[in-house]
Scaffold this motif. Structure first.
Motif, PDB file in Angstrom:
ATOM      1  N   UNK A 190      -2.084  -2.743  -3.819  1.00 45.25           N
ATOM      2  CA  UNK A 190      -3.491  -1.980  -4.124  1.00 45.25           C
ATOM      3  C   UNK A 190      -2.717  -0.490  -4.201  1.00 45.25           C
ATOM      4  N   UNK A 191      -1.856   0.512  -4.614  1.00 45.22           N
ATOM      5  CA  UNK A 191      -1.027   1.598  -4.545  1.00 45.22           C
ATOM      6  C   UNK A 191      -2.026   2.312  -2.855  1.00 45.22           C
ATOM      7  N   UNK A 192      -2.952   3.764  -3.381  1.00 49.23           N
ATOM      8  CA  UNK A 192      -3.152   4.427  -2.405  1.00 49.23           C
ATOM      9  C   UNK A 192      -4.487   4.021  -2.351  1.00 49.23           C
ATOM     10  N   UNK A 193      -5.100   3.338  -2.320  1.00 52.59           N
ATOM     11  CA  UNK A 193      -6.080   2.735  -3.292  1.00 52.59           C
ATOM     12  C   UNK A 193      -7.177   2.567  -1.566  1.00 52.59           C
ATOM     13  N   UNK A 241       0.583  -1.069  -0.059  1.00 49.92           N
ATOM     14  CA  UNK A 241       0.270  -0.227   0.356  1.00 49.92           C
ATOM     15  C   UNK A 241       1.154   1.249  -0.136  1.00 49.92           C
ATOM     16  N   UNK A 242       0.273   1.717  -0.933  1.00 50.43           N
ATOM     17  CA  UNK A 242       1.376   3.590  -0.896  1.00 50.43           C
ATOM     18  C   UNK A 242      -0.140   5.222   0.219  1.00 50.43           C
ATOM     19  N   UNK A 243       0.997   5.908   0.442  1.00 54.14           N
ATOM     20  CA  UNK A 243      -0.120   7.292   0.666  1.00 54.14           C
ATOM     21  C   UNK A 243      -0.515   7.705  -0.899  1.00 54.14           C
ATOM     22  N   UNK A 291       1.803   4.760  -8.211  1.00 62.64           N
ATOM     23  CA  UNK A 291       1.976   4.714  -6.682  1.00 62.64           C
ATOM     24  C   UNK A 291       1.447   2.530  -6.342  1.00 62.64           C
ATOM     25  N   UNK A 292       0.518   2.046  -7.885  1.00 60.57           N
ATOM     26  CA  UNK A 292       0.183   1.318  -8.189  1.00 60.57           C
ATOM     27  C   UNK A 292       1.009   0.255  -8.051  1.00 60.57           C
TER      28      UNK A 292
END
Length: 119
Positions: A92-95, A52-54, A62-63
């Motif tokens: 999931x990136x920032x989702x 995961x990212x912000x 990000x994904x």
């Protein structure tokens, strides 16, 4: 099994990467090694490693970064003898933020790896 899941989730809280990279920081190794030990003790367990990212930056980047970070954990664990059939990496990136991306602290909380255990 509940204790095992808690131990794995706790270890996942201490997985860190170089800024904007998929390179594991040294301080992550002890906890990932702990995760490897648990998986060796419970060979029926499998894990999904979620990156995961912000929300800073481009969502597509990000994904990609979140996937590469999850993959990096898998590669490390492969090197420690965990079968690839027991691990799956998903970015999931920032989702899926845990908290709103409204402060430096919250963004740090959202930059994480989570481990989901299945039996």
């Amino acid at each position: 099994k509940v204790e095992t899941k808690r131990a794995i989730e706790q270890a996942a809280k201490n997985i860190f990467f170089e800024t904007s990279k998929d390179i594991l920081k040294r301080e992550s190794f002890d906890d990932i090694d702990r995760l490897v030990k648990i998986l060796k003790e419970f060979p029926e367990a499998s894990v999904t490693i979620e990156g995961h990212t912000d929300s800073d930056g481009d969502p597509a980047k990000n994904l990609d970064l979140s996937q590469r970070r999850a993959d990096a954990v898998v590669v490390y664990m492969l090197g420690k003898g965990i079968s690839p059939q027991r691990m799956k990496a998903v970015g999931f990136g920032d989702s899926r933020p845990k908290v709103p991306n409204t402060s430096v602290v919250n963004k740090a909380t959202n930059r994480r790896v989570e481990i989901v255990v299945t039996y």
